[in-house]
Motif scaffolding. Structure first.
Motif, mmCIF file in Angstrom:
data_model
loop_
_atom_site.group_PDB
_atom_site.id
_atom_site.type_symbol
_atom_site.label_atom_id
_atom_site.label_comp_id
_atom_site.label_asym_id
_atom_site.label_seq_id
_atom_site.Cartn_x
_atom_site.Cartn_y
_atom_site.Cartn_z
ATOM 1 N N THR A 156 0.830 -1.203 0.000
ATOM 2 C CA THR A 156 0.000 0.000 0.000
ATOM 3 C C THR A 156 0.868 1.257 0.000
ATOM 4 O O THR A 156 1.814 1.381 0.786
ATOM 5 C CB THR A 156 -0.913 0.020 1.240
ATOM 6 N N VAL A 157 0.551 2.185 -0.893
ATOM 7 C CA VAL A 157 1.196 3.490 -0.954
ATOM 8 C C VAL A 157 0.170 4.533 -0.538
ATOM 9 O O VAL A 157 -0.949 4.566 -1.073
ATOM 10 C CB VAL A 157 1.716 3.799 -2.368
ATOM 11 N N PRO A 171 6.481 0.685 -4.616
ATOM 12 C CA PRO A 171 6.013 -0.638 -4.175
ATOM 13 C C PRO A 171 7.045 -1.733 -4.355
ATOM 14 O O PRO A 171 7.020 -2.734 -3.629
ATOM 15 C CB PRO A 171 4.775 -0.887 -5.047
ATOM 16 N N ALA A 172 7.985 -1.547 -5.288
ATOM 17 C CA ALA A 172 9.025 -2.557 -5.481
ATOM 18 C C ALA A 172 9.998 -2.607 -4.313
ATOM 19 O O ALA A 172 10.643 -3.630 -4.076
ATOM 20 C CB ALA A 172 9.787 -2.280 -6.779
ATOM 21 N N LEU A 173 10.111 -1.507 -3.559
ATOM 22 C CA LEU A 173 11.082 -1.437 -2.461
ATOM 23 C C LEU A 173 10.435 -1.446 -1.081
ATOM 24 O O LEU A 173 11.116 -1.690 -0.080
ATOM 25 C CB LEU A 173 11.936 -0.168 -2.598
ATOM 26 N N ALA A 174 9.133 -1.177 -1.022
ATOM 27 C CA ALA A 174 8.492 -0.936 0.276
ATOM 28 C C ALA A 174 8.351 -2.188 1.123
ATOM 29 O O ALA A 174 8.064 -2.080 2.321
ATOM 30 C CB ALA A 174 7.127 -0.286 0.062
ATOM 31 N N GLY A 175 8.562 -3.370 0.554
ATOM 32 C CA GLY A 175 8.525 -4.555 1.388
ATOM 33 C C GLY A 175 9.679 -4.631 2.361
ATOM 34 O O GLY A 175 9.559 -5.209 3.455
ATOM 35 N N ALA A 200 15.515 -1.390 -9.535
ATOM 36 C CA ALA A 200 14.991 -1.840 -8.242
ATOM 37 C C ALA A 200 15.815 -3.001 -7.706
ATOM 38 O O ALA A 200 16.125 -3.056 -6.505
ATOM 39 C CB ALA A 200 13.527 -2.243 -8.382
ATOM 40 N N GLY A 201 16.205 -3.922 -8.569
ATOM 41 C CA GLY A 201 17.037 -5.044 -8.134
ATOM 42 C C GLY A 201 18.400 -4.591 -7.671
ATOM 43 O O GLY A 201 18.927 -5.090 -6.655
ATOM 44 N N LEU A 202 18.993 -3.642 -8.389
ATOM 45 C CA LEU A 202 20.293 -3.102 -7.976
ATOM 46 C C LEU A 202 20.197 -2.445 -6.607
ATOM 47 O O LEU A 202 21.086 -2.601 -5.762
ATOM 48 C CB LEU A 202 20.792 -2.096 -9.009
ATOM 49 N N ILE A 203 19.107 -1.703 -6.387
ATOM 50 C CA ILE A 203 18.938 -1.012 -5.110
ATOM 51 C C ILE A 203 18.752 -2.015 -3.975
ATOM 52 O O ILE A 203 19.368 -1.873 -2.903
ATOM 53 C CB ILE A 203 17.744 -0.040 -5.180
ATOM 54 N N ARG A 204 17.921 -3.005 -4.194
ATOM 55 C CA ARG A 204 17.694 -4.002 -3.135
ATOM 56 C C ARG A 204 18.997 -4.702 -2.768
ATOM 57 O O ARG A 204 19.312 -4.878 -1.578
ATOM 58 C CB ARG A 204 16.640 -5.017 -3.584
#
Length: 287
Positions: free
Chosen positions: A2-3, A46-50, A275-279
């Motif tokens: 949720t955003v 949402p890709a990072l908020a988990g 997003a993958g690089l950041i995670r």
């Protein structure tokens, strides 16, 4: 994930921000560039908020934040920095990582260099901090900064629909153009076309030259405090060239550099990859 879409009054101005994730987890602050808003992070959040607490504000004069006229507010990057920092303070954010893109860089790097103890990491995506990053695109803007009357007609063309669309599509491989939603430049242009907004943007164009005076302090911050830095940059960006990405390695040789086959808004074509690089980067860095 949720955003939420929120507004806070900061220094008498309504500042809009998107937020997602558990506030007990490490915070990542996303700072957008010109001519867009936090909408550029609509998929990244949402890709990072988990795994992270993510906050993405709209700068004053952009997106859903307030838009006082140039006669009613001192539009400068110093002022935008102060608003951003006070927003984070009001939200109770102590330490945080930064994602900086375009205008987000002089704002975020002012915050980082003046508050190094609060910065856990930096991700830069076409977020310049070196003179090597400037391309011929900037010639008319710097000319405008020294003679606004003569060069304003040429600079105003950068606020028109063709120029906005160009920022999204230039440098994008033909086989990836279909990944860019026309909603991006259509929304940005709608914000630019609001009465009084072009005057705001012209004032920020004029003030941009003052950001260059801050580069030595930014670079000294890099050398002295050695923040972990991930560089994910469009190699075909004709606004901030790949040379600006590589320049970070001069002061931060341990920084992670990824040049992507993308343009200025690399998230539009390489969002999942970034997003993958950041995670991966934050998992190693913050742990």
């Amino acid at each position: 994930m949720t955003v939420t879409h929120n507004t806070l009054e900061i220094q008498g101005q309504q500042i809009f921000y998107r937020e997602a994730g558990d506030p007990s987890k490490p915070t990542l602050v996303l700072l957008h560039g010109f001519p867009t808003s936090s909408a550029m992070f609509r998929n990244l959040i949402p890709a990072l908020a988990g795994d992270y607490h993510v906050i993405a504000p709209d700068h004053l004069g952009f997106g859903q934040s307030a838009m006082p006229p140039v006669t009613g507010f001192d539009y400068s990057f110093e002022s935008l920095t102060a608003l951003t920092l006070e927003l984070l303070d009001t939200l109770g954010v102590g330490r945080f990582a930064l994602y900086i893109q375009d205008y987000g860089a002089p704002i975020g790097l002012r915050i980082a260099s003046r508050n190094p103890e609060r910065i856990t990491a930096i991700i830069t995506q076409s977020g310049n901090a070196y003179l090597e990053g400037f391309t011929p695109f900037w010639e008319v803007l710097f000319a405008h900064a020294t003679d606004r009357v003569t060069h304003e007609p040429a600079v105003r063309k950068l606020l028109e629909a063709d120029a906005t669309r160009w920022q999204y599509t230039h440098g994008v491989p033909a086989d990836r153009l279909g990944l860019i939603s026309p909603d991006t430049w259509t929304l940005d242009q709608a914000y630019l076309d609001r009465p009084g907004n072009k005057e705001i943007q012209l004032q920020l164009f004029y003030d941009y030259r003052n950001n260059l005076d801050g580069y030595p302090a930014f670079q000294e911050y890099f050398r002295t405090h050695r923040p972990p830095v991930l560089i994910a940059w469009g190699s075909n960006d004709e606004i901030f060239a790949a040379a600006g990405a590589k320049a970070f390695l001069r002061d931060l040789p341990e920084a992670e550099l990824h040049l992507l086959d993308a343009g200025h808004f690399a998230l539009e074509t390489h969002g999942e990859e970034i997003a993958g690089l950041i995670r991966d980067f934050l998992a190693r860095t913050l742990n």
